[in-house]
Enzyme design. Structure first.
Site, PDB file in Angstrom:
ATOM      1  N   LYS A   1       0.823  -1.208   0.000  1.00 25.08           N
ATOM      2  CA  LYS A   1       0.000   0.000   0.000  1.00 25.08           C
ATOM      3  C   LYS A   1       0.861   1.264   0.000  1.00 25.08           C
ATOM      4  O   LYS A   1       2.065   1.200   0.212  1.00 25.08           O
ATOM      5  CB  LYS A   1      -0.929  -0.004   1.230  1.00 25.08           C
ATOM      6  CG  LYS A   1      -1.959  -1.139   1.191  1.00 25.08           C
ATOM      7  CD  LYS A   1      -2.934  -0.965   0.056  1.00 25.08           C
ATOM      8  CE  LYS A   1      -4.145  -1.891   0.148  1.00 25.08           C
ATOM      9  NZ  LYS A   1      -3.869  -3.292  -0.220  1.00 25.08           N
TER      10      LYS A   1
HETATM   11  C1  LIG Z   1      -9.948  -2.388  -1.463  1.00 28.19           C
HETATM   12  C2  LIG Z   1      -9.335  -3.152  -0.331  1.00 28.19           C
HETATM   13  N1  LIG Z   1     -10.073  -3.399   0.765  1.00 28.19           N
HETATM   14  C3  LIG Z   1      -9.565  -4.046   1.819  1.00 28.19           C
HETATM   15  C4  LIG Z   1      -8.267  -4.506   1.834  1.00 28.19           C
HETATM   16  C5  LIG Z   1      -7.781  -5.290   3.013  1.00 28.19           C
HETATM   17  O1  LIG Z   1      -6.616  -4.776   3.582  1.00 28.19           O
HETATM   18  P1  LIG Z   1      -5.550  -5.742   4.295  1.00 28.19           P
HETATM   19  O2  LIG Z   1      -4.838  -6.507   3.214  1.00 28.19           O
HETATM   20  O3  LIG Z   1      -4.655  -4.790   5.018  1.00 28.19           O
HETATM   21  O4  LIG Z   1      -6.297  -6.633   5.206  1.00 28.19           O
HETATM   22  C6  LIG Z   1      -7.448  -4.251   0.737  1.00 28.19           C
HETATM   23  C7  LIG Z   1      -6.033  -4.641   0.734  1.00 28.19           C
HETATM   24  O5  LIG Z   1      -5.530  -5.549   0.235  1.00 28.19           O
HETATM   25  C8  LIG Z   1      -7.998  -3.584  -0.394  1.00 28.19           C
HETATM   26  O6  LIG Z   1      -7.267  -3.355  -1.474  1.00 28.19           O
END
Ligand SMILES: Cc1ncc(COP(=O)(O)O)c(C=O)c1O
Length: 375
Positions: A197
């Site tokens: 990210k």
């Molecule tokens: C649009 C979206 N929502 C939720 C997430 C979930 O985040 P994480 O991977 O930190 O759990 C991500 C990340 O991969 C994402 O791109």
């Protein structure tokens, strides 16, 4: 999705010298020193680094509360729980997203209802959201896909008309603004600090809100529902952030402006130079932070698979985010049945993300442009 491992592999294998990965974590000496300092501090979890990250995050967005937790998935889960969304409730969201968007709605026992997206922005179409509202609808979860804010006026007006909660999936969009206002401040905001990210701590998430009651609920739920030591007020979870992750996140947050500037400059070069594919559209009323730079490959003479293959041969990493709509996943279809979302389905068959990350140099960009224009 390219991971830390694949980026690392790309930089250590033979082919790699020339290979340009789709993403690469930007980790320097400051992050390393910050982690070592935490290891020496004796306070590894939800300590001073987490508290400082929360303060800095809240200040950056101009919100009263930022609550750090284990991941973007945890942030969405906690936000839904804090708003008491559960069985019998419907939550309208986009099927053009990462699986966590829908999984967290399923975790709390609510029913996901998908509205189709706007073909130009890839984000929820407020008119489609309005059509999806029923007496059971409790919340809207707009996803600021690839770092481009949704039409928040349109979504806010549907929410206001029907008394709905807005929980923003801003996992990919830290620093992005709609009419000058940061995403994550239009409702309850949910961010991810995952390794790829724009602010990358490895794993991590943040919930943002101006609502003291929601903030209190999120804090309670992330640590076993425990108010004082061993005083359990409600069923809770262990979704804390470690100080190791917070320390990395703080360094990255301090660099966000510079990193976003680089992403924007890289995206501008691509948009100016690419001729053989459909480049992204950014409406005038919003600022994109280019978590991904995503083109559409919609040519009768060139399939997307063939484009991926040829770019790979040229040493250009690509990503398909995402190859199908969430409504098409087997575990989601079991709940929502068969649904057609024509725009989402067309876009998921055409999109292709190209490298745009801040570690790219001029020569890398020139190679990406030459390879894509040569398709
Ligand atoms: C649009 C979206 N929502 C939720 C997430 C979930 O985040 P994480 O991977 O930190 O759990 C991500 C990340 O991969 C994402 O791109």
């Amino acid at each position: 999705m390219a991971t830390v491992d694949s980026a690392h592999e790309a930089s250590t294998t033979g082919r790699s010298a020339a290979r340009i990965p789709i993403s690469r974590p930007f980790i320097g000496d400051e992050e390393k020193a910050a982690v070592l300092a935490v290891l020496d501090s004796g306070m590894l979890v939800q300590g001073p680094q987490v508290a400082a990250l929360e303060e800095e995050f809240a200040a950056l967005l101009g919100v009263r509360h930022a609550i750090a937790n284990a991941s973007g998935t945890a942030a969405l889960h906690l936000a839904l729980l804090a708003h008491d969304i559960g069985p019998g409730d419907e939550v309208i969201t986009s099927a053009f997203s990462f699986v966590a968007t829908v999984n967290t709605i399923l975790y709390v026992g609510a029913r996901p209802v998908f509205a189709d997206v706007d073909e130009r922005t890839f984000n929820l179409d407020p008119a489609a959201v309005a059509e999806a509202v029923t007496p059971r609808t409790r919340a809207i979860v707009p996803v600021h896909l690839y770092g481009l804010p949704c039409d928040m006026d349109g979504i806010a007006s549907v929410a206001a008309e029907h008394g709905l909660t807005v929980i923003e999936d801003a996992a990919q969009a830290i620093g992005a603004t709609y009419r000058g206002r940061p995403v994550g401040t239009f409702g309850t905001g949910c961010f991810s600090l995952y390794a790829t990210k724009n602010v990358a701590s490895g794993e991590g998430g943040v919930v943002t809100t101006d609502d003291d009651r929601i903030a209190d609920r999120v804090r309670l739920l992330r640590q076993h529902g425990m108010r004082a030591r061993y005083a359990y007020e409600t069923l809770g979870y262990n979704l804390r952030m470690t100080d190791l992750h917070a320390a990395i996140g703080r360094v990255q947050l301090g660099r966000l402006d510079e990193m976003t500037r680089r992403r924007r400059a890289n995206a501008a070069v691509l948009s100016r130079s690419l001729t053989s594919v459909t480049t992204p559209t950014v409406p005038d009323d919003r600022d994109h932070v280019w978590h991904q730079y995503t083109v559409r490959v919609a040519r009768p003479d060139l399939s997307r698979d063939e484009a991926v293959r040829r770019l790979d041969e040229a040493g250009i990493g690509t990503g398909i985010f995402y190859p199908e709509g969430l409504h098409q996943l087997p575990h989601v279809r079991e709940v929502v049945g068969d649904q057609r979302l024509p725009v989402t389905e067309r876009l998921t068959s055409e999109v292709l993300s190209l490298p745009v990350h801040p570690a790219l140099v001029e020569d890398d960009l020139a190679r990406v442009v030459a390879a894509v224009n040569g398709l």
